[in-house]
Motif scaffolding. Structure first.
Motif, PDB file in Angstrom:
ATOM      1  N   ASN A   1       0.695  -1.179  -0.027  1.00 39.78           N
ATOM      2  CA  ASN A   1      -0.112   0.051  -0.009  1.00 39.78           C
ATOM      3  C   ASN A   1       0.655   1.242  -0.227  1.00 39.78           C
ATOM      4  O   ASN A   1       0.309   2.293  -0.097  1.00 39.78           O
ATOM      5  CB  ASN A   1      -0.807  -0.013   1.283  1.00 39.78           C
ATOM      6  CG  ASN A   1      -2.122  -1.096   1.269  1.00 39.78           C
ATOM      7  OD1 ASN A   1      -2.492  -1.348  -0.104  1.00 39.78           O
ATOM      8  ND2 ASN A   1      -2.516  -1.431   2.198  1.00 39.78           N
ATOM      9  N   ILE A   2       2.090   1.022   0.202  1.00 37.67           N
ATOM     10  CA  ILE A   2       2.835   2.452   0.213  1.00 37.67           C
ATOM     11  C   ILE A   2       3.670   2.542  -1.206  1.00 37.67           C
ATOM     12  O   ILE A   2       4.313   1.688  -1.780  1.00 37.67           O
ATOM     13  CB  ILE A   2       4.064   1.999   1.188  1.00 37.67           C
ATOM     14  CG1 ILE A   2       3.520   1.720   2.596  1.00 37.67           C
ATOM     15  CG2 ILE A   2       4.995   3.440   1.190  1.00 37.67           C
ATOM     16  CD1 ILE A   2       4.442   1.733   3.516  1.00 37.67           C
TER      17      ILE A   2
ATOM     18  N   LYS B   1      11.573   1.703   0.055  1.00 36.08           N
ATOM     19  CA  LYS B   1      11.104   0.603   0.613  1.00 36.08           C
ATOM     20  C   LYS B   1      11.772  -0.666   0.537  1.00 36.08           C
ATOM     21  O   LYS B   1      12.078  -1.490   1.277  1.00 36.08           O
ATOM     22  CB  LYS B   1       9.753   0.221   0.022  1.00 36.08           C
ATOM     23  CG  LYS B   1       8.770  -0.915   0.359  1.00 36.08           C
ATOM     24  CD  LYS B   1       7.659  -1.259  -0.509  1.00 36.08           C
ATOM     25  CE  LYS B   1       6.930  -0.059  -1.001  1.00 36.08           C
ATOM     26  NZ  LYS B   1       5.783  -0.657  -2.076  1.00 36.08           N
TER      27      LYS B   1
ATOM     28  N   GLY C   1       5.323   8.946   3.769  1.00 44.21           N
ATOM     29  CA  GLY C   1       5.249   7.407   4.082  1.00 44.21           C
ATOM     30  C   GLY C   1       6.501   6.963   5.010  1.00 44.21           C
ATOM     31  O   GLY C   1       6.743   5.849   4.880  1.00 44.21           O
TER      32      GLY C   1
ATOM     33  N   SER D   1       5.091   5.019   7.975  1.00 40.72           N
ATOM     34  CA  SER D   1       4.163   3.971   7.470  1.00 40.72           C
ATOM     35  C   SER D   1       5.246   2.859   7.112  1.00 40.72           C
ATOM     36  O   SER D   1       4.871   1.544   7.182  1.00 40.72           O
ATOM     37  CB  SER D   1       3.328   4.378   6.323  1.00 40.72           C
ATOM     38  OG  SER D   1       2.280   5.429   6.938  1.00 40.72           O
ATOM     39  N   LEU D   2       6.381   3.246   6.482  1.00 43.86           N
ATOM     40  CA  LEU D   2       7.358   2.288   5.674  1.00 43.86           C
ATOM     41  C   LEU D   2       7.913   1.405   7.003  1.00 43.86           C
ATOM     42  O   LEU D   2       8.145   0.308   6.975  1.00 43.86           O
ATOM     43  CB  LEU D   2       8.556   3.140   5.186  1.00 43.86           C
ATOM     44  CG  LEU D   2       9.180   2.313   4.049  1.00 43.86           C
ATOM     45  CD1 LEU D   2       8.092   1.732   3.104  1.00 43.86           C
ATOM     46  CD2 LEU D   2      10.138   3.187   3.396  1.00 43.86           C
TER      47      LEU D   2
ATOM     48  N   SER E   1       5.189  -0.827   8.215  1.00 43.83           N
ATOM     49  CA  SER E   1       5.380  -1.981   7.093  1.00 43.83           C
ATOM     50  C   SER E   1       6.114  -3.228   7.267  1.00 43.83           C
ATOM     51  O   SER E   1       5.947  -4.181   7.211  1.00 43.83           O
ATOM     52  CB  SER E   1       5.293  -1.555   5.560  1.00 43.83           C
ATOM     53  OG  SER E   1       6.580  -1.340   5.441  1.00 43.83           O
TER      54      SER E   1
ATOM     55  N   GLY F   1       1.279  11.661   0.715  1.00 36.64           N
ATOM     56  CA  GLY F   1       0.711  10.479   0.768  1.00 36.64           C
ATOM     57  C   GLY F   1      -0.428  10.415   1.806  1.00 36.64           C
ATOM     58  O   GLY F   1      -1.489   9.708   1.841  1.00 36.64           O
TER      59      GLY F   1
ATOM     60  N   TYR G   1      -4.440   9.526   1.255  1.00 41.49           N
ATOM     61  CA  TYR G   1      -4.976   8.452   2.376  1.00 41.49           C
ATOM     62  C   TYR G   1      -6.163   9.320   2.821  1.00 41.49           C
ATOM     63  O   TYR G   1      -7.437   8.469   3.024  1.00 41.49           O
ATOM     64  CB  TYR G   1      -4.048   8.189   3.313  1.00 41.49           C
ATOM     65  CG  TYR G   1      -5.012   7.117   4.298  1.00 41.49           C
ATOM     66  CD1 TYR G   1      -4.785   5.767   4.204  1.00 41.49           C
ATOM     67  CD2 TYR G   1      -4.915   7.693   5.679  1.00 41.49           C
ATOM     68  CE1 TYR G   1      -5.527   5.116   5.218  1.00 41.49           C
ATOM     69  CE2 TYR G   1      -5.701   7.097   6.451  1.00 41.49           C
ATOM     70  CZ  TYR G   1      -5.751   5.823   6.371  1.00 41.49           C
ATOM     71  OH  TYR G   1      -6.473   4.957   7.400  1.00 41.49           O
TER      72      TYR G   1
END
Length: 293
Positions: free
Chosen positions: A64-65, A72, A100, A103-104, A107, A273, A277
């Motif tokens: 989703n990233i 990543k 991100g 979020s990364l 993840s 990002g 979202y």
């Protein structure tokens, strides 16, 4: 005799009442939980810290990233090395907000939690307790990411020197089952002033020597083995991210969607990002509510 018995009974009741308020010992921590938060509390005038499990962990699927594929790939690879007991680096993620970074890191937990990875979130003010956290997890079989979000320092903060020591400067502070991932909007983690650069000097050969203040600013960030930079998204990248999140929430994609997405970004003054979202949630929710009515 009865007075002594009464005293012991009252003392026992007192202990029962305060016991839930005391911090958990290492043996009482549920290490099967995926993530924890370090909490420093005062108990009868004594400062004690403990690891509190995070009840609802915000897992993020790496798929989703978007638009940060290189970052990543590097971060997931470094985390996999760490989980498998191979050499890995502490990582500093810097750059534009909402692209991100946090979020990364989450993840990584989503992907490697089944293999024994755990995450400990530490506020900047509590970084001075990194030594205590290290001692707590040193003998555990799990692998721990120390997560410091939105990290920045002002001159003279105690947490600055504590983090500096744990990254590189203190032999006793290091631990093979612990690694630090930090995010920041500042590349050097400290405010940069023009007068610091003016204080730089140059020798007779033309070699520039940074001033002590600049050296101090750079010394902390250089202790992170990996630097990952994040940049603002273009309009096309923003729409691609918004489309991915809209499909994730099963929202409609049409011409009106594109216009509203761009207007939403314009109102927020950002094409990050995070804004994509937020738009996807707003758009999908409004359309589903309209259809229900």
């Amino acid at each position: 005799m009865s007075q002594r018995k009464e005293f012991y009974e009252r003392f026992g009741h007192f202990i029962e009442k305060i016991e839930p308020l005391l911090p958990s010992s290492p043996d009482e921590i549920d290490w099967s939980k995926p993530a924890f938060r370090w909490r420093q509390k005062s108990y009868f005038g004594v400062e004690l810290g403990t690891l509190e499990p995070i009840v609802e962990v915000a897992f993020v699927d790496p798929k989703n990233i978007q638009n940060v594929e290189r970052q990543k790939e590097i971060l997931l690879s470094n985390t996999e090395q760490f989980v498998k007991g191979l050499p890995a680096n502490n990582v500093l993620l810097t750059g534009a907000r909402g692209t991100g970074k946090s979020s990364l890191i989450r993840s990584c937990l989503s992907k490697f939690y089944p293999e024994g990875l755990r995450l400990i979130e530490v506020d900047k003010a509590d970084l001075k307790y990194l030594g205590e956290i290290t001692a707590l997890v040193r003998t555990r079989p799990e692998k721990f990411i120390i997560f410091c979000d939105d990290l920045s320092f002002e001159p003279g903060e105690a947490a600055y020197k504590a983090l500096k020591a744990i990254l590189d400067g203190s032999i006793s502070a290091s631990s093979e089952n612990m690694i630090i991932y930090a995010t920041s909007n500042r590349r050097h983690l400290m405010p940069e002033k023009m007068q610091d650069n003016l204080a730089c000097g140059m020798d007779e050969t033309g070699l520039i020597h940074p001033a002590e203040t600049v050296e101090e600013q750079m010394s902390l960030s250089e202790r992170f083995g990996l630097w990952l930079s994040f940049y603002p998204f273009s309009q096309e990248e923003f729409l691609r991210i918004a489309e991915g999140w809209t499909r994730h929430f099963n929202g409609p994609i049409n011409e009106e969607w594109k216009v509203e997405a761009l207007q939403f970004a314009l109102q927020r003054g950002s094409r990050s990002g995070r804004v994509a979202y937020q738009f996807a949630r707003d758009w999908t929710g409004r359309n589903k509510l309209k259809n229900d009515k």
